[in-house]
Scaffold this motif. Structure first.
Motif, PDB file in Angstrom:
ATOM      1  N   GLU A 196       0.752  -1.381  -0.027  1.00  0.00           N
ATOM      2  CA  GLU A 196      -0.076   0.657   0.626  1.00  0.00           C
ATOM      3  C   GLU A 196       1.228   0.903   0.274  1.00  0.00           C
ATOM      4  OE1 GLU A 196      -4.347  -0.279   2.465  1.00  0.00           O
ATOM      5  OE2 GLU A 196      -2.637  -0.982   3.217  1.00  0.00           O
ATOM      6  N   ILE A 197       1.382   1.092  -0.677  1.00  0.00           N
ATOM      7  CA  ILE A 197       2.476   1.907  -1.001  1.00  0.00           C
ATOM      8  C   ILE A 197       1.567   4.128  -1.952  1.00  0.00           C
ATOM      9  CG2 ILE A 197       5.045   1.721  -1.022  1.00  0.00           C
ATOM     10  CD1 ILE A 197       5.048   1.127  -3.869  1.00  0.00           C
ATOM     11  N   VAL A 201      -1.747   3.411  -3.973  1.00  0.00           N
ATOM     12  CA  VAL A 201      -2.798   3.758  -3.453  1.00  0.00           C
ATOM     13  C   VAL A 201      -3.716   3.883  -5.112  1.00  0.00           C
ATOM     14  CG1 VAL A 201      -4.367   5.129  -2.242  1.00  0.00           C
ATOM     15  CG2 VAL A 201      -2.475   3.472  -1.057  1.00  0.00           C
ATOM     16  N   ARG A 202      -3.341   5.539  -5.050  1.00  0.00           N
ATOM     17  CA  ARG A 202      -3.452   6.450  -6.235  1.00  0.00           C
ATOM     18  C   ARG A 202      -4.316   5.098  -7.424  1.00  0.00           C
ATOM     19  NH1 ARG A 202       1.719   8.076  -6.974  1.00  0.00           N
ATOM     20  NH2 ARG A 202       2.405   6.982  -8.754  1.00  0.00           N
ATOM     21  N   HIS A 203      -3.712   4.154  -7.623  1.00  0.00           N
ATOM     22  CA  HIS A 203      -4.381   3.122  -9.058  1.00  0.00           C
ATOM     23  C   HIS A 203      -5.324   3.185  -8.206  1.00  0.00           C
ATOM     24  CE1 HIS A 203       0.359   2.682 -10.421  1.00  0.00           C
ATOM     25  NE2 HIS A 203      -0.193   4.007 -10.458  1.00  0.00           N
ATOM     26  N   ILE A 204      -5.538   2.261  -7.582  1.00  0.00           N
ATOM     27  CA  ILE A 204      -6.901   1.306  -6.730  1.00  0.00           C
ATOM     28  C   ILE A 204      -7.993   2.823  -6.896  1.00  0.00           C
ATOM     29  CG2 ILE A 204      -7.617   0.382  -4.896  1.00  0.00           C
ATOM     30  CD1 ILE A 204      -5.309  -0.338  -3.884  1.00  0.00           C
ATOM     31  N   ASN A 205      -7.988   4.201  -6.516  1.00  0.00           N
ATOM     32  CA  ASN A 205      -8.170   5.222  -6.850  1.00  0.00           C
ATOM     33  C   ASN A 205      -9.113   5.424  -8.080  1.00  0.00           C
ATOM     34  OD1 ASN A 205      -9.307   5.486  -3.876  1.00  0.00           O
ATOM     35  ND2 ASN A 205      -7.006   6.641  -3.559  1.00  0.00           N
ATOM     36  N   ALA A 206      -8.001   5.059  -8.942  1.00  0.00           N
ATOM     37  CA  ALA A 206      -8.652   5.712 -10.183  1.00  0.00           C
ATOM     38  C   ALA A 206      -8.866   4.765 -11.209  1.00  0.00           C
ATOM     39  CB  ALA A 206      -7.374   5.775 -11.129  1.00  0.00           C
ATOM     40  N   TRP A 446     -11.228   8.517   2.774  1.00  0.00           N
ATOM     41  CA  TRP A 446     -10.601   8.154   3.751  1.00  0.00           C
ATOM     42  C   TRP A 446      -9.518   7.831   4.108  1.00  0.00           C
ATOM     43  CZ3 TRP A 446      -9.088   3.244   4.732  1.00  0.00           C
ATOM     44  CH2 TRP A 446      -9.246   2.167   4.286  1.00  0.00           C
ATOM     45  N   ASN A 447      -8.910   8.628   5.189  1.00  0.00           N
ATOM     46  CA  ASN A 447      -7.113   7.561   5.670  1.00  0.00           C
ATOM     47  C   ASN A 447      -7.167   6.720   5.739  1.00  0.00           C
ATOM     48  OD1 ASN A 447      -4.583   8.436   6.866  1.00  0.00           O
ATOM     49  ND2 ASN A 447      -5.437  10.420   7.374  1.00  0.00           N
ATOM     50  N   LEU A 448      -5.929   6.293   5.269  1.00  0.00           N
ATOM     51  CA  LEU A 448      -5.574   5.366   5.764  1.00  0.00           C
ATOM     52  C   LEU A 448      -5.322   4.940   7.566  1.00  0.00           C
ATOM     53  CD1 LEU A 448      -5.523   4.549   2.261  1.00  0.00           C
ATOM     54  CD2 LEU A 448      -3.524   2.854   3.150  1.00  0.00           C
ATOM     55  N   SER A 449      -4.707   5.867   7.630  1.00  0.00           N
ATOM     56  CA  SER A 449      -3.909   6.116   9.103  1.00  0.00           C
ATOM     57  C   SER A 449      -4.950   5.887   9.857  1.00  0.00           C
ATOM     58  CB  SER A 449      -3.146   6.474   9.411  1.00  0.00           C
ATOM     59  OG  SER A 449      -3.440   7.768   9.540  1.00  0.00           O
ATOM     60  N   ASN A 450      -6.313   6.511  10.086  1.00  0.00           N
ATOM     61  CA  ASN A 450      -6.891   7.472  10.512  1.00  0.00           C
ATOM     62  C   ASN A 450      -8.758   7.113   9.774  1.00  0.00           C
ATOM     63  OD1 ASN A 450      -8.638   7.975  12.456  1.00  0.00           O
ATOM     64  ND2 ASN A 450      -8.540  10.161  12.458  1.00  0.00           N
ATOM     65  N   PRO A 451      -9.153   6.234   9.549  1.00  0.00           N
ATOM     66  CA  PRO A 451      -9.997   5.944   8.904  1.00  0.00           C
ATOM     67  C   PRO A 451     -11.491   6.711   8.969  1.00  0.00           C
ATOM     68  CG  PRO A 451      -8.706   3.557   9.560  1.00  0.00           C
ATOM     69  CD  PRO A 451      -9.018   4.364  10.418  1.00  0.00           C
ATOM     70  N   SER A 452     -11.616   6.758  10.371  1.00  0.00           N
ATOM     71  CA  SER A 452     -12.613   7.821  10.731  1.00  0.00           C
ATOM     72  C   SER A 452     -12.812   9.037   9.701  1.00  0.00           C
ATOM     73  CB  SER A 452     -13.093   7.816  12.012  1.00  0.00           C
ATOM     74  OG  SER A 452     -12.118   8.356  12.850  1.00  0.00           O
ATOM     75  N   GLN A 453     -11.247   9.559   9.398  1.00  0.00           N
ATOM     76  CA  GLN A 453     -11.411  10.955   9.161  1.00  0.00           C
ATOM     77  C   GLN A 453     -11.374  10.875   7.473  1.00  0.00           C
ATOM     78  OE1 GLN A 453      -7.634  11.695   9.208  1.00  0.00           O
ATOM     79  NE2 GLN A 453      -8.221  14.419   8.332  1.00  0.00           N
ATOM     80  N   LEU A 454     -12.883  11.864   7.264  1.00  0.00           N
ATOM     81  CA  LEU A 454     -12.606  12.477   5.603  1.00  0.00           C
ATOM     82  C   LEU A 454     -11.910  13.093   5.362  1.00  0.00           C
ATOM     83  CD1 LEU A 454     -16.715  11.062   5.372  1.00  0.00           C
ATOM     84  CD2 LEU A 454     -14.025   9.217   4.943  1.00  0.00           C
ATOM     85  N   GLN A 472      -2.392   8.751  -0.036  1.00  0.00           N
ATOM     86  CA  GLN A 472      -2.752   7.623   1.928  1.00  0.00           C
ATOM     87  C   GLN A 472      -4.377   7.621   1.467  1.00  0.00           C
ATOM     88  OE1 GLN A 472       0.383   4.799   2.959  1.00  0.00           O
ATOM     89  NE2 GLN A 472      -0.237   5.003   0.386  1.00  0.00           N
ATOM     90  N   TYR A 473      -5.275   7.384   1.195  1.00  0.00           N
ATOM     91  CA  TYR A 473      -6.127   7.539   1.258  1.00  0.00           C
ATOM     92  C   TYR A 473      -6.748   6.860  -0.175  1.00  0.00           C
ATOM     93  CZ  TYR A 473      -4.854  12.120  -0.581  1.00  0.00           C
ATOM     94  OH  TYR A 473      -4.804  13.093  -1.809  1.00  0.00           O
TER      95      TYR A 473
END
Length: 485
Positions: A196-197, A201-206, A446-454, A472-473
């Motif tokens: 999850e570098i 992450v950006r490829h998953i998001n795209a 949503w933030n990977l290090s803090n999933p509740s943070q949008l 990283q989100y």
């Protein structure tokens, strides 16, 4: 004139003046004559400017450049390393009159320093390190060998003798996502991620953004389930991840970042054993031959485009061991280094979409969210691909770290040569970036290090190079992180 437009014009003028000053300085530098024998037998004689280092010492490009590639995986992985080695072999053949190459495969980050020591001892003067994990040790070795040129792939740390480069696939993943959103029957999409570098992450998001764009219009509620397997070459875990996604999450559409054809082969086997139509998108190399019934399209990279440019500039004396601290290639589809497709024919043309699925994609209608035009998903895919490839100003600023900030500029206007006197050019618009980019708001993550943070991206705001490079989100609420295996 608006302050924003004025600032843009001033910034462009600063770049132009800087480039002019660079070439003015180069014209004062010592020169030498280089004779090059072309593949067809012709001869070209060129006057080459020798670059002067900060210490005043002239640097003359070697008559023979010895370039070495260090790979994280085996060259037979048919993924990341295979694509890099294809690039190496292309430039070896192209520049064979002055280029000698070698490679070392399946190297870990800890082994890298000793591998570089051995390559330097053998006289290699250009070294490409081709894994994100190699970044810190590349910098350490570069300090040890200040007269050797290093280029590190996918990293962000540079030095006077270390440049960076990357051919990013996020546009191709978005295009694949459009097709995935149209084809999935269950609405459950799976992604097998090596690590999850930010790149992954950006490829998953795209991919998720493209799938969501089409699926929403078709009344589908989609989820992209992500399983992290913890390795670039991990076929056993990749196979296990596909089985889990299929059996536990009812996934019928797959994408991946793992450097073997295992995901494709496993999906093809599931299709054959169950009779259920499944879909998969190949990664880095065209995967159609590994799953002719299930591969829809994929991402293709042509590292040779970057390697040819870098090595030509080293040979010409433009790149030296003393001036690479701002050299950072960020090549997208406009450069030819990135493409989309399932198969490459012997003449170099590309099968963009598996013919098995073309008619179905032509029958599914959606609305282009930019123009409001009604069209098929097939036509939307082709339109977006054309838009990504047509960005003529973009390539000029994709090779320097300090010009990445201009890569999202669209709608640039110029003032008249004489104030108040209209002229045709003042009505024209210049776009540096493609007219459309998938990472344009409104978007929520949503933030990977803090999933509740949008994290909210407002409407019309386009994420730039630095945003994407450090991503990283995950797209909310579409992406579901299953976990690691």
């Amino acid at each position: 004139m608006s302050p924003k437009l004025l600032w843009t014009i001033v910034a462009v003028l600063i770049i132009v003046v800087g480039v002019a000053a660079f070439y003015a300085g180069m014209s004062m530098a010592p020169t030498r004559t280089v004779t090059t024998t072309l593949p067809g037998g012709g001869v070209v004689t060129t006057t080459v400017t020798q670059t002067v280092s900060a210490g005043g010492q002239a640097w003359i490009p070697p008559s023979t450049i010895k370039a070495a590639w260090v790979y994280v995986g085996p060259i037979g992985d048919f993924g990341w390393t295979y694509a890099h080695d294809v690039g190496r072999r292309v430039v070896q053949e192209l520049y064979k009159d002055w280029l000698q190459t070698t490679y070392v495969e399946s190297v870990t980050a800890d082994q890298l320093p000793s591998v570089i020591d051995n390559l330097v001892a053998q006289g290699y003067n250009v070294i490409f390190t081709t894994s994100f994990d190699f970044m810190e040790n590349t910098i350490k070795s570069a300090r040890k060998y200040p007269n050797v040129i290093f280029f590190h792939c996918s990293g962000y740390m540079r030095a006077p003798n270390v440049g960076t480069y990357f051919a990013d696939l996020y546009q191709a993943y978005y295009l694949n996502g459009l097709l995935a959103g149209a084809l999935t029957k269950t609405g459950q999409i799976g992604y097998v991620a090596a690590v999850e570098i930010p790149e992954v992450v950006r490829h998953i998001n795209a991919f998720a953004i493209g799938a969501q764009e089409v699926a929403q219009q078709l009344g589908k509620n989609i989820t992209v389930h992500v399983i992290v397997i913890g390795g670039w070459v991990a076929p056993d875990k990749a196979r296990q991840a596909v089985q889990t996604l299929f059996q536990t999450y009812n996934v019928d559409t797959f994408a991946f970042t793992e450097d073997t054809p295992t995901v494709i082969q496993t999906v093809e086997q599931l299709y054959q054993s169950t009779g259920k139509q499944l879909y998969v998108f190949s990664h880095y190399s065209p995967g159609y031959t590994y799953g002719t019934d299930v591969v829809v399209s994929g991402q293709i990279v042509h590292w040779e485009v970057i390697y040819a440019d870098i090595l030509a500039k080293i040979k010409a004396g433009i790149y030296t061991p003393y001036n690479l601290q701002n050299v950072d290639y960020w090549y997208l589809m406009n450069t030819g280094a990135v493409d989309v497709g399932a198969y490459i024919y012997s003449n170099g043309s590309i099968m963009y979409i598996n013919p098995k699925f073309v008619d179905q994609l032509k029958s599914i209608m959606v609305t282009d969210k930019v123009t409001g035009q009604r069209m098929s998903v097939y036509d939307l895919f082709m339109l977006r691909m054309q838009e990504f490839k047509e960005a003529p100003l973009l390539e000029n600023i994709q090779e320097q770290a300090n010009t990445h900030i201009y890569e999202t500029v669209v709608g640039l206007k110029i003032p008249p040569a004489k104030p108040g006197v209209p002229e045709p050019a003042t009505n024209w618009t210049w776009n540096v970036a493609p007219v459309f980019d998938p990472f344009t708001g409104p978007l929520t993550f949503w933030n990977l290090s803090n999933p509740s943070q949008l994290i909210q991206v407002p409407a019309g705001v386009r994420l730039g190079h630095d945003d994407l490079w450090s991503m990283q989100y995950y797209l909310y609420p579409v992406v579901h992180r299953v976990g690691a295996i």
